[in-house]
Motif scaffolding. Structure first.
Motif, PDB file in Angstrom:
ATOM      1  N   GLU A   1       0.815  -1.217   0.000  1.00  0.00           N
ATOM      2  CA  GLU A   1       0.000   0.000   0.000  1.00  0.00           C
ATOM      3  C   GLU A   1       0.849   1.269   0.000  1.00  0.00           C
ATOM      4  O   GLU A   1       0.447   2.293  -0.546  1.00  0.00           O
ATOM      5  CB  GLU A   1      -0.921   0.014   1.232  1.00  0.00           C
ATOM      6  CG  GLU A   1      -1.923  -1.124   1.286  1.00  0.00           C
ATOM      7  CD  GLU A   1      -3.100  -0.912   0.359  1.00  0.00           C
ATOM      8  OE1 GLU A   1      -3.275   0.218  -0.129  1.00  0.00           O
ATOM      9  OE2 GLU A   1      -3.841  -1.875   0.118  1.00  0.00           O
TER      10      GLU A   1
ATOM     11  N   SER B   1      -0.617  -4.992   4.319  1.00  0.00           N
ATOM     12  CA  SER B   1      -1.859  -4.244   4.598  1.00  0.00           C
ATOM     13  C   SER B   1      -1.603  -2.904   5.286  1.00  0.00           C
ATOM     14  O   SER B   1      -2.560  -2.211   5.640  1.00  0.00           O
ATOM     15  CB  SER B   1      -2.798  -5.097   5.450  1.00  0.00           C
ATOM     16  OG  SER B   1      -2.173  -5.489   6.665  1.00  0.00           O
TER      17      SER B   1
ATOM     18  N   LYS C   1      -1.185   0.825   5.553  1.00  0.00           N
ATOM     19  CA  LYS C   1      -1.579   1.923   4.665  1.00  0.00           C
ATOM     20  C   LYS C   1      -0.851   3.229   4.963  1.00  0.00           C
ATOM     21  O   LYS C   1      -1.040   4.224   4.271  1.00  0.00           O
ATOM     22  CB  LYS C   1      -3.094   2.167   4.761  1.00  0.00           C
ATOM     23  CG  LYS C   1      -3.948   1.004   4.295  1.00  0.00           C
ATOM     24  CD  LYS C   1      -5.411   1.381   4.296  1.00  0.00           C
ATOM     25  CE  LYS C   1      -6.349   0.266   3.946  1.00  0.00           C
ATOM     26  NZ  LYS C   1      -5.895  -0.708   2.991  1.00  0.00           N
TER      27      LYS C   1
END
Length: 451
Positions: A267, A300, A302
């Motif tokens: 991300e 995952s 961000k």
């Protein structure tokens, strides 16, 4: 224990107050003004002072400790009362050390990237449900507060800020933690009001290295030549582990990290963030998370709040905001967005807001920092310059410092907003870099305009 906070409303201070409240301590505090989100968060926990101001009668002999925030002055009436009573007075980092003396302390330092690296580590540990104590400088998804203190956890992960500890304790915060495991991400001169020369600033990192417990470990970014030299010079009995930016590539608007299992989409993006990621991987490894588990968890992540945070995206325009304000951060963040969105023009906007950035002596450090942007804008407030009692700046000085003739400079918030909005009708990547708010720019209004 009964703890009183002088200047409880600060970002770090109110989080520590909340953490101690959750731990079962009796917490009180004072401040002359408290802003959001600190105000609402303190209020929900019943810790918001009934009235703003300093009240010496809040300081009494039954208090076990007073924690003094950097926002308070040395002649603060509550502080004077605490001194008269002989109460234990701690700076924020000093108290955190007292709370973690029996734990393995992991301290993340460096002029840039420390919040992101600390956030990455906590994200990975949280993903695998590994409980640790922590202090980090940004709000993270899945975490209620930025500070957690327990009696049972073995590790304490601390973001190691090099700024001063308190009005009474002029040592940099990260000198007080005495880490067992430390990381340094890089060194770029900052805080000119406290460290007037680069050599003086370097000394703070030399001291930090010497403060690592004997036999401890230092993870360091070997791509930073100044840092590499410092680490090689030390004779301190510690283990040294260098790291560097891992292999990655950008395909379209997607960054792919090369791993032993093959390319993995992530991300976050930009060379500096990939470098941060590798530092976090080393720390997690020393904390018991193997490489494969690290990659699964970090996919995952961000980003930390205000660090390359995507505000809004449409088919033609994407807008990011970032806390970047020092020259090295501005350059790295600008390059990251340009690399990620190579098929769009990049409009990079920077607000000069800090004491260092508004100082004519320091301004030349920004040379070339916005060069990769297709359009570059700098905003500053002459009023802010006057408040900080600095020499007035001219637009020509700023263009000369950045070494960019087409640099657009604004001093009026409305003019800046008008220019920004005029650029949103064409395909573009927009980057807003500031530790302020461009004189009152409403980001929600900006998002609504594009949605």
């Amino acid at each position: 224990m009964q703890i009183h906070f002088i200047a409880i409303g600060g970002s770090a201070m109110h989080n520590l107050a909340l953490a101690l409240h959750q731990k079962g301590y009796q917490v009180s505090g004072s401040d002359d003004d408290i802003f959001e989100p600190s105000r609402s968060r303190l209020d929900r926990s019943g810790l918001l002072p009934e009235a703003m101001g300093w009240f010496p009668d809040r300081i009494h002999a039954q208090l076990d400790a007073v924690i003094l925030g950097m926002h308070a002055k040395a002649d603060n009436p509550e502080l004077k009362r605490a001194q008269e009573l002989g109460l234990p007075i701690f700076s924020y980092p000093e108290f955190l050390y007292q709370q973690s003396k029996e734990k393995t302390r992991v301290v993340i330092g460096g002029s840039h990237g420390k919040t992101t690296i600390t956030s990455m580590i906590l994200h990975v540990l949280n993903y695998w449900e590994k409980e640790v104590d922590y202090m980090v400088g940004a709000q993270l998804d899945g975490f209620e507060t930025m500070v957690q203190l327990t009696d049972g956890n073995d590790f304490m992960v601390l973001e190691g800020d090099e700024y001063l500890s308190s009005p009474l304790d002029r040592r940099p915060k990260f000198h007080l933690y005495q880490p067992n495991i430390a990381l340094l991400s890089g060194i770029a001169w900052d805080h000119i009001n406290v460290f007037p020369s680069f050599e003086n600033y370097l000394d703070q990192f030399r001291i930090f290295i010497e403060k690592i417990t004997p036999g401890g470990a230092l993870i360091y970014n070997e791509e930073d030549e100044r840092l590499k030299t410092l680490v090689e010079e030390t004779t301190h009995t510690i283990k040294k582990y260098p790291y560097k930016t891992p292999e990655y590539r950008v395909v379209g608007d997607q960054t792919l990290l090369e791993t032993p299992e093959g390319p993995m989409p992530i991300e976050v993006f930009g060379k500096h963030n990939l470098n941060n990621l590798e530092g976090a991987r080393w720390i997690c490894q020393l904390m018991g998370v193997d490489q494969q588990d690290f990659y699964e968890a970090i996919a995952s992540f961000k980003g930390a709040s205000k660090r390359l945070e995507k505000l809004v995206e449409t088919p033609s325009v994407v807008v990011y905001k970032d806390f970047a304000h020092s020259p090295s951060k501005v350059e790295a963040t600008t390059k990251a967005v340009k690399e990620q969105y190579q098929d769009r023009d990049l409009l990079a906007c920077l607000e000069l807001h800090t004491y260092s950035s508004l100082n004519p002596v320091f301004l030349k450090e920004y040379r070339g920092a916005l060069n990769v942007a297709d359009q570059a804008v700098v905003f500053y407030s002459p009023h802010a310059v006057a408040i900080k009692k600095l020499q007035p700046l001219t637009e020509e000085q700023i263009r000369e410092a950045f070494q960019r003739e087409d640099l657009v400079v604004f001093t009026q918030p409305e003019k800046f907003k008008e220019h920004l909005y005029s650029q949103l009708d064409q395909p573009k990547a927009v980057l807003l870099m500031s530790s302020g708010n461009y004189g009152g720019l409403d980001l929600e209004e900006l998002k609504q305009r594009l949605q």
